[in-house]
Write an enzyme that holds these catalytic residues in place. Structure first.
Site, PDB file in Angstrom:
ATOM      1  N   SER A 148      -1.704  -1.090  -3.034  1.00 54.13           N
ATOM      2  CA  SER A 148      -2.038  -1.276  -4.450  1.00 54.13           C
ATOM      3  C   SER A 148      -0.740  -1.378  -5.238  1.00 54.13           C
ATOM      4  O   SER A 148       0.282  -0.812  -4.848  1.00 54.13           O
ATOM      5  CB  SER A 148      -2.829  -0.075  -4.967  1.00 54.13           C
ATOM      6  OG  SER A 148      -2.887  -0.120  -6.383  1.00 54.13           O
ATOM      7  N   TYR A 161      -3.800   9.068  -5.498  1.00 55.41           N
ATOM      8  CA  TYR A 161      -4.234   7.821  -4.851  1.00 55.41           C
ATOM      9  C   TYR A 161      -3.021   6.893  -4.672  1.00 55.41           C
ATOM     10  O   TYR A 161      -2.802   6.328  -3.596  1.00 55.41           O
ATOM     11  CB  TYR A 161      -5.314   7.172  -5.717  1.00 55.41           C
ATOM     12  CG  TYR A 161      -5.576   5.714  -5.468  1.00 55.41           C
ATOM     13  CD1 TYR A 161      -6.359   5.308  -4.398  1.00 55.41           C
ATOM     14  CD2 TYR A 161      -5.048   4.731  -6.314  1.00 55.41           C
ATOM     15  CE1 TYR A 161      -6.608   3.952  -4.174  1.00 55.41           C
ATOM     16  CE2 TYR A 161      -5.301   3.393  -6.108  1.00 55.41           C
ATOM     17  CZ  TYR A 161      -6.080   3.004  -5.029  1.00 55.41           C
ATOM     18  OH  TYR A 161      -6.324   1.667  -4.815  1.00 55.41           O
TER      19      TYR A 161
HETATM   20  P1  NAP Z   1     -15.025  -1.724  -3.849  1.00 56.59           P
HETATM   21  O1  NAP Z   1     -15.426  -2.962  -4.550  1.00 56.59           O
HETATM   22  O2  NAP Z   1     -15.502  -0.415  -4.357  1.00 56.59           O
HETATM   23  O3  NAP Z   1     -15.455  -1.875  -2.308  1.00 56.59           O
HETATM   24  C1  NAP Z   1     -15.163  -0.889  -1.387  1.00 56.59           C
HETATM   25  C2  NAP Z   1     -15.787  -1.249  -0.039  1.00 56.59           C
HETATM   26  O4  NAP Z   1     -15.386  -0.284   0.930  1.00 56.59           O
HETATM   27  C3  NAP Z   1     -17.292  -1.247  -0.052  1.00 56.59           C
HETATM   28  O5  NAP Z   1     -17.743  -2.251   0.847  1.00 56.59           O
HETATM   29  C4  NAP Z   1     -17.659   0.148   0.466  1.00 56.59           C
HETATM   30  O6  NAP Z   1     -18.971   0.087   1.038  1.00 56.59           O
HETATM   31  C5  NAP Z   1     -16.539   0.367   1.470  1.00 56.59           C
HETATM   32  N1  NAP Z   1     -16.108   1.739   1.717  1.00 56.59           N
HETATM   33  C6  NAP Z   1     -15.847   2.716   0.827  1.00 56.59           C
HETATM   34  N2  NAP Z   1     -15.444   3.840   1.447  1.00 56.59           N
HETATM   35  C7  NAP Z   1     -15.435   3.554   2.783  1.00 56.59           C
HETATM   36  C8  NAP Z   1     -15.118   4.290   3.943  1.00 56.59           C
HETATM   37  N3  NAP Z   1     -14.736   5.575   3.882  1.00 56.59           N
HETATM   38  N4  NAP Z   1     -15.219   3.694   5.148  1.00 56.59           N
HETATM   39  C9  NAP Z   1     -15.615   2.404   5.225  1.00 56.59           C
HETATM   40  N5  NAP Z   1     -15.940   1.654   4.171  1.00 56.59           N
HETATM   41  C10 NAP Z   1     -15.858   2.221   2.959  1.00 56.59           C
HETATM   42  O7  NAP Z   1     -13.436  -1.585  -3.758  1.00 56.59           O
HETATM   43  P2  NAP Z   1     -12.262  -2.691  -3.915  1.00 56.59           P
HETATM   44  O8  NAP Z   1     -11.799  -2.682  -5.312  1.00 56.59           O
HETATM   45  O9  NAP Z   1     -12.673  -3.950  -3.284  1.00 56.59           O
HETATM   46  O10 NAP Z   1     -11.100  -1.993  -3.072  1.00 56.59           O
HETATM   47  C11 NAP Z   1     -10.729  -2.465  -1.780  1.00 56.59           C
HETATM   48  C12 NAP Z   1      -9.302  -2.100  -1.501  1.00 56.59           C
HETATM   49  O11 NAP Z   1      -8.446  -2.661  -2.493  1.00 56.59           O
HETATM   50  C13 NAP Z   1      -9.013  -0.599  -1.485  1.00 56.59           C
HETATM   51  O12 NAP Z   1      -8.054  -0.336  -0.476  1.00 56.59           O
HETATM   52  C14 NAP Z   1      -8.384  -0.350  -2.846  1.00 56.59           C
HETATM   53  O13 NAP Z   1      -7.541   0.769  -2.838  1.00 56.59           O
HETATM   54  C15 NAP Z   1      -7.599  -1.641  -3.008  1.00 56.59           C
HETATM   55  N6  NAP Z   1      -7.223  -1.957  -4.393  1.00 56.59           N
HETATM   56  C16 NAP Z   1      -8.185  -2.265  -5.306  1.00 56.59           C
HETATM   57  C17 NAP Z   1      -7.771  -2.597  -6.605  1.00 56.59           C
HETATM   58  C18 NAP Z   1      -8.755  -2.991  -7.685  1.00 56.59           C
HETATM   59  O14 NAP Z   1      -8.343  -3.116  -8.845  1.00 56.59           O
HETATM   60  N7  NAP Z   1     -10.010  -3.194  -7.360  1.00 56.59           N
HETATM   61  C19 NAP Z   1      -6.414  -2.586  -6.943  1.00 56.59           C
HETATM   62  C20 NAP Z   1      -5.485  -2.258  -5.974  1.00 56.59           C
HETATM   63  C21 NAP Z   1      -5.905  -1.956  -4.696  1.00 56.59           C
HETATM   64  P3  NAP Z   1     -19.875   1.401   1.336  1.00 56.59           P
HETATM   65  O15 NAP Z   1     -20.114   2.070   0.022  1.00 56.59           O
HETATM   66  O16 NAP Z   1     -21.116   0.858   1.984  1.00 56.59           O
HETATM   67  O17 NAP Z   1     -19.066   2.228   2.291  1.00 56.59           O
END
Ligand code: NAP
Length: 256
Positions: A148, A161
């Site tokens: 991130s 985090y």
């Molecule tokens: P998201 O939309 O909330 O999606 C998270 C996904 O991961 C869902 O499919 C969820 O499904 C699954 N998940 C959650 N906990 C899990 C676990 N313990 N084991 C396996 N699967 C799990 O999140 P996102 O924003 O796409 O984030 C994805 C990645 O990008 C993360 O590493 C996050 O730190 C990073 N990131 C995001 C942002 C942002 O602004 N969105 C910015 C920087 C980095 P279930 O609920 O079915 O498990």
């Protein structure tokens, strides 16, 4: 905003595992890798989410396998690898994307349980899944860790985090050296992407505007913005790139 198009056939015949891939950035990565010809293995904690995402991918013509895998569950991780290898023979691409942020307390006030959970899911599970997949990784395989932009500035309510995400920058360098020359290991650090995960940051109009104003490009990211860079790193186009962290944030960081 320019349209991002996949490069059809670039990943033909490749097999990709993406953790946390039933929505958000993980699903965006699965869609992109699949549309470039890879077979994609998607997973998350909930069967219903896996079924819905699988249906979405398959209905757009992508070859996909879907499994329940909480990345901190050793048996489910091992089943993910075993089922992939049984179906496809080997693994060419591994994207460690699943992460959690269970508390916004300052680090020194955070419960030990919340600290443990963040290290367990965000860092330790990434190490363990790579270790378990390693015997089945093909020559020239590519691993991408999802960090991130806050890895570079772990502050305020997402400090803990952020620190786990800083650890992934170091992990990328360390594992790139351990797995070279057979396997490349890189990292993508997304900026703000309005997914469910980021809803507390960008959910309200006012907050969203503030986050947009922090970018040089004047907009939040999309899952396609992130997936395009992951697809590049996963592909032969990045065959001389390893141990790198690429920030995809519309210019949020001031790092050199
Ligand atoms: P998201 O939309 O909330 O999606 C998270 C996904 O991961 C869902 O499919 C969820 O499904 C699954 N998940 C959650 N906990 C899990 C676990 N313990 N084991 C396996 N699967 C799990 O999140 P996102 O924003 O796409 O984030 C994805 C990645 O990008 C993360 O590493 C996050 O730190 C990073 N990131 C995001 C942002 C942002 O602004 N969105 C910015 C920087 C980095 P279930 O609920 O079915 O498990």
């Amino acid at each position: 905003m320019a349209t991002i198009s996949p490069l059809p056939g670039r990943l033909a015949g490749k097999v990709a595992i993406i953790t946390g891939s039933t929505q958000g950035i993980g699903l965006g990565i699965a869609e992109r890798l699949g549309s470039e010809g890879a077979s994609v293995v998607i997973s998350s904690r909930k069967q219903k989410n896996v079924d819905e995402a699988l249906e979405k991918l398959q209905s757009s013509g992508i070859d996909a396998l879907g499994l329940v895998c909480h990345v901190s569950d050793s048996a489910q991780r091992k089943n993910l690898i075993k089922s992939t290898v049984e179906k496809y023979g080997s693994i060419d691409i591994l994207i460690s994307n699943a992460a959690v942020n269970p508390s916004v307390d300052p680090i020194l006030k955070m419960s030990e349980a919340a600290i443990d959970k963040m290290w367990e899911v965000n860092v330790k599970a990434s190490i363990l899944i790579i270790r378990e997949a390693a015997p089945y990784l093909s020559d020239g395989a590519s691993i991408v860790l999802i960090s991130s932009v806050v890895a570079y500035h772990p502050q305020f309510d997402i400090a803990m985090y952020g620190v786990t995400k800083t650890a992934l920058l170091g992990l990328t360098k360390a594992l790139a050296a351990e797995l070279a020359p057979k396997v490349r290991v890189n990292c993508v650090a997304p900026g703000f992407v309005p997914t469910q995960f980021a809803s507390y940051l960008v959910g309200e109009e006012e907050k969203r505007k503030q986050m947009e104003a922090k970018t040089l490009l004047g907009r939040l990211g999309t899952t396609s913005d992130i997936a395009a860079v992951v697809a590049f790193l996963a592909s032969p186009d990045a065959s001389y790139v390893t141990g790198e962290n690429i920030v995809v944030s519309g210019g949020v960081t001031s790092r050199l």
